[in-house]
Design a protein around this motif. Structure first.
Motif, short mmCIF file in Angstrom:
data_model
loop_
_atom_site.label_atom_id
_atom_site.label_comp_id
_atom_site.label_asym_id
_atom_site.label_seq_id
_atom_site.Cartn_x
_atom_site.Cartn_y
_atom_site.Cartn_z
N TYR A 247 0.83 -1.20 0.00
CA TYR A 247 0.00 0.00 0.00
C TYR A 247 0.86 1.26 0.00
N ALA A 290 -3.34 4.29 1.92
CA ALA A 290 -4.71 3.94 2.32
C ALA A 290 -4.77 3.29 3.70
N ASP A 329 -7.87 3.28 -2.35
CA ASP A 329 -7.72 1.88 -2.73
C ASP A 329 -8.56 1.52 -3.95
#
Length: 332
Positions: A247, A290, A329
């Protein structure tokens, strides 16, 4: 009809072999009758003798070519014989390979528990690293199809305890246990991991990783990939992406995030406030992170239940952070 289906490839192979022999015999019989112009059927003893003789023959190109020319059925016979013998050779090869390789004979592992890595450093500050890496491995392995991975809340009950893999497996209802140790020496990380099949106590896999702390994200992806290769023979491209998804590419942002998670998991109001500080710092380093926004949302939600002095706008802040995480996301 499920009841009519073959239950194993072995059952189908037996029928294939039998059918091929019958077709070979029938073709030979028709060929012989055509050549001799005989209309009478051979005696039972002769048929048995002929059948045994033909079953020992190898399907040569010359024999099959003659059959095809004389009989329409020959094309079908040739095709079935080719497929049958190819199937026999294929499965014989893998049966031999399986017999020589104990790993291929092992029943697939369908459930696993990742125990928290033991912090073997003489530094309590490294505790957040061992917990964070363990939790990330749980999340990554959870992406593997048809693999049950025990949640952190259950597996972390064994944190800091001397454990017997078989006893832990029975308590958690899994077939395999992943354990490991972490040592931090300055900017160097030493991680060892071991996967045990608790059904027979076999060490399925184990490895050591010596890397710089700046390679933390790469280490986790490598460990997840190595474990998955032992649990599954091959992953699709989409499964590989989900398994090693990051991420953030910023190691510092990731360290801040797992530091925040470490405090959040302690479930105390003062820890929630510390976690918010770390998640906010992670977002400042990587505004597109995120998971850091998701961490903020988790903190504000629990503050409402745990802290009587929680900000009045905690609910709105939790909602806003959660929506931001989903937006980054690509879910919203």
């Amino acid at each position: 009809d499920c009841e009519e289906r073959y239950q194993t490839i072995g059952d189908m192979l037996v029928d294939l072999r039998s059918q091929v022999q019958e077709l070979k015999f029938d073709a030979m019989k028709r060929s012989t009758q055509s050549q001799e112009g005989a209309e009478a059927t051979a005696t039972s003893d002769e048929l048995i003798t002929a059948k045994h003789k033909t079953s020992a023959l190898s399907p040569s190109a010359e024999y099959l070519g003659g059959v095809v020319k004389r009989h329409k059925l020959g094309v079908v016979i040739a095709a079935l014989m080719f497929l049958a013998f190819a199937a026999i050779a294929y499965f014989a090869y893998f049966a031999r390979d399986s017999a020589s390789n104990p790993a291929t004979r092992r029943a697939a592992i369908t459930s696993i528990a990742v125990l928290p890595l033991v912090n073997a450093s003489n530094n309590p500050e490294a505790e957040y690293l061992s917990d964070g890496i363990s939790e990330s491995l749980i999340n990554s392995l959870s992406q593997l199809p048809q693999l049950k991975v025990i949640a952190r809340s259950s597996s972390f009950k064994f944190r800091g305890k001397e454990v017997n893999p078989e006893e832990v497996a029975n308590a958690l209802g899994v077939e395999a246990i992943l354990t490991g140790r972490l040592i931090q020496l300055g900017d160097q990380l030493q991680i060892s991991a071991e996967l045990v099949d608790t059904r027979d106590g076999t060490n399925v896999w184990g490895d050591h990783y010596n890397r710089k702390a700046s390679d933390l994200l790469a280490i986790q992806a490598e460990i997840s990939r190595d474990i998955s290769e032992k649990l599954r023979s091959k992953l699709t491209g989409d499964e590989q992406v989900r398994l090693t998804k990051r991420y953030t590419e910023n190691t510092h942002a990731y360290e801040l995030y797992i530091h925040g998670r470490y405090h959040w998991n302690n479930r105390m109001p003062e820890n929630f406030h510390k976690a918010i500080e770390y998640f906010t710092q992670a977002i400042n380093v990587d505004p597109k992170y995120a998971l850091a926004y998701a961490g903020l949302a988790d903190c504000y939600v629990l503050l409402i239940d745990y802290d009587v002095n929680a900000p009045k706008d905690s609910s709105e802040k939790a909602r806003s952070a959660a929506l931001k995480a989903l937006e980054i996301d690509g879910i919203l």
